[in-house]
Write a protein that holds these residues in place. Structure first.
Motif, mmCIF file in Angstrom:
data_model
loop_
_atom_site.group_PDB
_atom_site.id
_atom_site.type_symbol
_atom_site.label_atom_id
_atom_site.label_comp_id
_atom_site.label_asym_id
_atom_site.label_seq_id
_atom_site.Cartn_x
_atom_site.Cartn_y
_atom_site.Cartn_z
ATOM 1 N N THR A 189 -2.274 22.469 40.967
ATOM 2 C CA THR A 189 -3.283 21.445 41.272
ATOM 3 C C THR A 189 -3.397 20.308 40.254
ATOM 4 N N LEU A 248 7.789 5.293 30.468
ATOM 5 C CA LEU A 248 7.095 6.570 30.434
ATOM 6 C C LEU A 248 6.560 6.949 31.809
ATOM 7 N N GLU A 256 1.921 11.841 30.560
ATOM 8 C CA GLU A 256 1.576 12.399 29.255
ATOM 9 C C GLU A 256 1.415 13.903 29.404
ATOM 10 N N LYS A 259 0.241 17.219 27.769
ATOM 11 C CA LYS A 259 -0.594 17.626 26.645
ATOM 12 C C LYS A 259 -0.016 18.872 25.988
ATOM 13 N N ASP A 265 0.649 21.211 30.967
ATOM 14 C CA ASP A 265 -0.700 20.647 31.121
ATOM 15 C C ASP A 265 -0.607 19.128 31.004
ATOM 16 N N TYR A 302 -6.842 22.449 26.331
ATOM 17 C CA TYR A 302 -6.074 21.717 25.320
ATOM 18 C C TYR A 302 -6.827 20.472 24.886
ATOM 19 N N ASP A 303 -7.471 19.812 25.857
ATOM 20 C CA ASP A 303 -8.174 18.576 25.509
ATOM 21 C C ASP A 303 -9.615 18.919 25.116
ATOM 22 N N VAL A 323 0.670 6.887 28.325
ATOM 23 C CA VAL A 323 1.311 7.994 27.618
ATOM 24 C C VAL A 323 1.488 7.643 26.145
ATOM 25 N N GLY A 324 1.035 8.513 25.273
ATOM 26 C CA GLY A 324 1.266 8.335 23.840
ATOM 27 C C GLY A 324 0.632 7.079 23.262
ATOM 28 N N GLY A 342 -5.419 7.316 26.514
ATOM 29 C CA GLY A 342 -4.507 8.354 26.985
ATOM 30 C C GLY A 342 -4.173 8.154 28.447
ATOM 31 N N SER A 343 -3.756 9.266 29.084
ATOM 32 C CA SER A 343 -3.205 9.153 30.428
ATOM 33 C C SER A 343 -3.877 10.174 31.344
ATOM 34 N N ASN A 383 -6.069 11.950 33.983
ATOM 35 C CA ASN A 383 -7.296 11.570 34.684
ATOM 36 C C ASN A 383 -8.259 10.766 33.801
ATOM 37 N N HIS A 384 -7.830 10.388 32.613
ATOM 38 C CA HIS A 384 -8.699 9.584 31.753
ATOM 39 C C HIS A 384 -8.824 8.168 32.303
ATOM 40 N N ARG A 389 -7.276 13.720 22.419
ATOM 41 C CA ARG A 389 -5.898 13.241 22.302
ATOM 42 C C ARG A 389 -4.997 14.284 21.629
ATOM 43 N N TYR A 409 -4.990 18.632 21.371
ATOM 44 C CA TYR A 409 -3.936 19.404 22.053
ATOM 45 C C TYR A 409 -3.273 20.337 21.040
ATOM 46 N N ARG A 431 -10.295 18.348 41.829
ATOM 47 C CA ARG A 431 -9.029 17.959 42.444
ATOM 48 C C ARG A 431 -8.769 18.788 43.690
ATOM 49 N N ARG A 463 -0.800 16.669 41.720
ATOM 50 C CA ARG A 463 -0.238 15.367 41.324
ATOM 51 C C ARG A 463 1.033 15.063 42.103
ATOM 52 N N ASP A 496 2.691 5.799 38.687
ATOM 53 C CA ASP A 496 2.523 7.221 39.011
ATOM 54 C C ASP A 496 1.099 7.694 38.753
#
Lengths: 136, 480
Positions: free
Chosen positions: A9, A107, A110, A112, A135, B96-97, B133-134, B202-203, B205-206, B241, B245, B407, B411, B440
């Protein structure tokens, strides 16, 4: 050697098949970097030796991918070519690529982390198969 | 009963219970309507609610809020409390976040005042806040002693360095500082990965979103929070960020070893944990606190950048702009709290929001009458909601509510679904100007990917957990 992605998901799963454990590790690394960026423009300019230790093949694969992800996110390395040796209790690899350059390496996602969630490395009749959830 | 899920019992109109079976120590509880339940049938999020119920020291229930979906280890939308003496802490129940969260900032302006300059505002913000990203380099990379100060002092560090005003701190959960942060237990790798990323979106869902207050449900509370219909507001959704992680990554190894050491059997390795009384747990809490503080600095710096962009573009002083923080909440965190009937517990909220009811001593005086504000982002095309916590949540959910729309489609599925679409044009036709670094990420985050946040917050309101105060409609969105 092939890899595909599977749906998870909120995250991305990658499934890799290869004839040997060595090629499985190389292909999984390639699959992860394909999620991160378009690798078409990556040149073989640097070569780094990477050693990751561990006994359980699934955990070793996860640790190997996590090590590469760290080098991408903290040190700005991008790799497209991997030569892997599996020795008792460790993976010893050469990762070839270059310094990440946003203009030549568009890119994609991202990542994680490389998770332990439903992590799988299995020996099958025709070779090896792995599933890893990233993730994002 | 939901077809195909025979052991799931609907015990209240908005609450389902999973009876305690096998190794479960407590029952599972899921806040949802039958339709929301139906939408999660295909994935494994319900099994994940069951799995969490196996962890030692869990009290009352393993819970999921109505935006729940399939995570790793814990479900996203999961809430679980563990006894401070007998329980465990599980980094996978935080994520992680660490302290991924969201804040809402009001302004003294109406959307109509800024509409002529909206495009200019969005472009200027897109240039000023690094995203994607990054992303890095929003502020000079902190050097010397600064990284340690950032992670121990939290949002206050940002205010002292000119990013925001002291009044912001009262409007952040816990004042924007998680106590007990110890940089000595954080790896060099976490600092190396995170320090260039202070003040970046960041990337995934932010997002950074400009919105209009579309409807007010509780006028008195909205007035107190500085919101009125037609008002122009913005929100920031981001977390800790690369720093966070890496803190999580580092902790999982320790926790896997701790499970062997303390004889904890796990239904999923991603649930690895350690007894709260152990050194492993104490070190993790001290590191998690650092990551939580990093996240607050990150959101605080981005807020200051957007305030400057708005003031400059509109030719106003920051005072005239009136861009005051409404509130800032955490989505991914564990906190030590006292709850009625269970005493001191460690509440894990993984994709869930603290929503303390009125009168709670942890709230700044301003919010003791209203209850804690929480902010539930919807998707890019539909509404977001401002809520306040209610006493019902204190009794039933450890003072927790949902965190987003939840969600519905993966994705990859979204990328397939959106192939050939002109996403930016479609969103603009819906009245939302979108700028993003990657196509994307827009495809993955299209409104169709999510449940309707309106349905999700209604469940929480009807269950007596949190009340709707206002609905916010997006007018422009910046994605990674």
């Amino acid at each position: 050697m092939t890899w595909t992605t599977f749906d998870h998901t909120g995250d991305i799963g990658i499934e890799v098949s290869a004839p040997a454990l060595e090629s499985l590790f190389a292909e999984a690394a390639r699959a992860m970097f394909e999620q991160i960026a378009d690798l078409a423009g990556v040149r073989n300019e640097t070569e780094e030796e990477i050693v990751v230790e561990g006994t359980d093949p699934a955990e070793l694969l996860r640790d190997w991918l996590a090590e590469l992800l760290y080098r991408f996110s903290a040190e700005g390395r991008i790799y497209a070519d991997f030569e892997v040796l599996i020795e008792p209790g460790r993976v010893r690899a050469r990762a070839r690529g270059e310094r990440y350059d946003g203009t030549r390496h568009p890119l994609r996602t991202e990542i994680k982390a490389v998770t332990y969630h439903r992590l799988q490395v299995a020996k099958e009749e025709a070779g090896w198969r792995a599933r890893v959830v990233l993730d994002v | 009963m939901i077809e195909g899920m025979p052991d799931l019992r609907q015990i209240q109109p908005y609450l389902f219970e999973i009876p305690k079976t096998g190794g479960m120590l407590v029952p599972g509880r899921i806040y949802a309507t039958p339709a929301l339940m139906e939408s999660q049938k295909q994935d494994e999020s319900i099994d994940q609610v069951r799995n969490v119920a196996h962890l030692p020291g869990i009290v009352k229930y393993s819970m999921a809020m109505p935006d729940f979906h399939w995570g790793y280890g814990f479900p996203i939308g999961g809430v679980a409390a563990f006894d401070a003496e007998e329980g465990v802490i599980a980094p996978g129940g935080i994520g992680y976040d660490v302290n991924c969260g969201v804040r809402l900032v009001r302004t003294g302006l109406a959307l109509d005042d800024v509409r002529p300059q909206l495009r200019e505002i969005v472009h200027a913000t897109f240039r000023a806040v690094p995203a994607g990203v990054g992303s890095e380099g929003a502020i000079p990379t902190p050097k010397g002693d600064e990284p340690r100060k950032i992670v121990t002092e939290g949002a206050r560090w940002a205010v002292e360095h000119g990013y925001g005003v002291p009044a912001d701190l009262d409007r952040i959960e816990d004042g924007g500082r998680y106590p007990g942060a110890d940089p000595a237990v954080v790896s060099d790798r976490a600092f190396a990965r995170g320090m260039r990323q202070v003040g970046t979106l960041g990337s995934g869902n932010h997002f950074l979103e400009f919105q209009v207050v579309d409807e007010v449900y509780r006028r008195e509370i909205a007035d107190r929070l500085g919101l009125r219909e037609g008002g122009f507001v913005f929100s920031v959704h981001s977390g800790s960020r690369g720093f966070g992680y890496q803190v999580c990554e580092d902790s999982l190894k320790t926790m896997l070893r701790a499970c062997e050491k303390y004889g904890i059997a796990l239904p999923d390795r991603q649930l690895c944990c350690a007894p709260l009384r152990s050194d492993e747990a104490k070190r993790y809490v001290a590191a998690m606190a650092c990551a939580a503080n990093f996240a607050w600095v990150n959101r605080q710096v981005m807020t200051a950048i957007v305030r400057r962009v708005l003031a400059r573009t509109l030719g106003l002083s920051e005072e005239a702009l009136g861009a005051d923080l409404v509130y800032d909440v955490c989505h991914n965190i564990a906190k030590f709290e006292e709850h009625e009937g269970v005493g001191k517990v460690c509440v894990h909220r993984k994709g869930a929001t603290r929503a303390f009811g009125p009168g709670h001593p942890a709230l700044a005086p301003l919010f003791r009458e209203t209850g804690q504000p929480t902010f539930i982002p919807g998707d890019m095309g539909r509404a977001s909601f401002l809520l306040v916590g209610k006493p019902g949540g204190m009794r039933e959910t450890f003072g927790s509510t949902c965190h987003g729309a939840g969600r519905l489609h993966s994705r990859n599925a979204m990328k397939r679904m959106m192939r050939g679409h002109d996403l930016f044009k479609e969103l603009e036709a819906r009245g939302v100007l979108v700028m993003a670094h990657g196509r994307d990420s827009v495809a993955e985050e299209m409104p169709e990917a999510y449940k309707d946040a309106g349905l999700v917050v209604d469940v929480m309101e009807r269950a007596g957990v949190s009340d709707k105060v206002a609905r916010l409609r997006p007018v422009a969105c910046i994605k990674g």
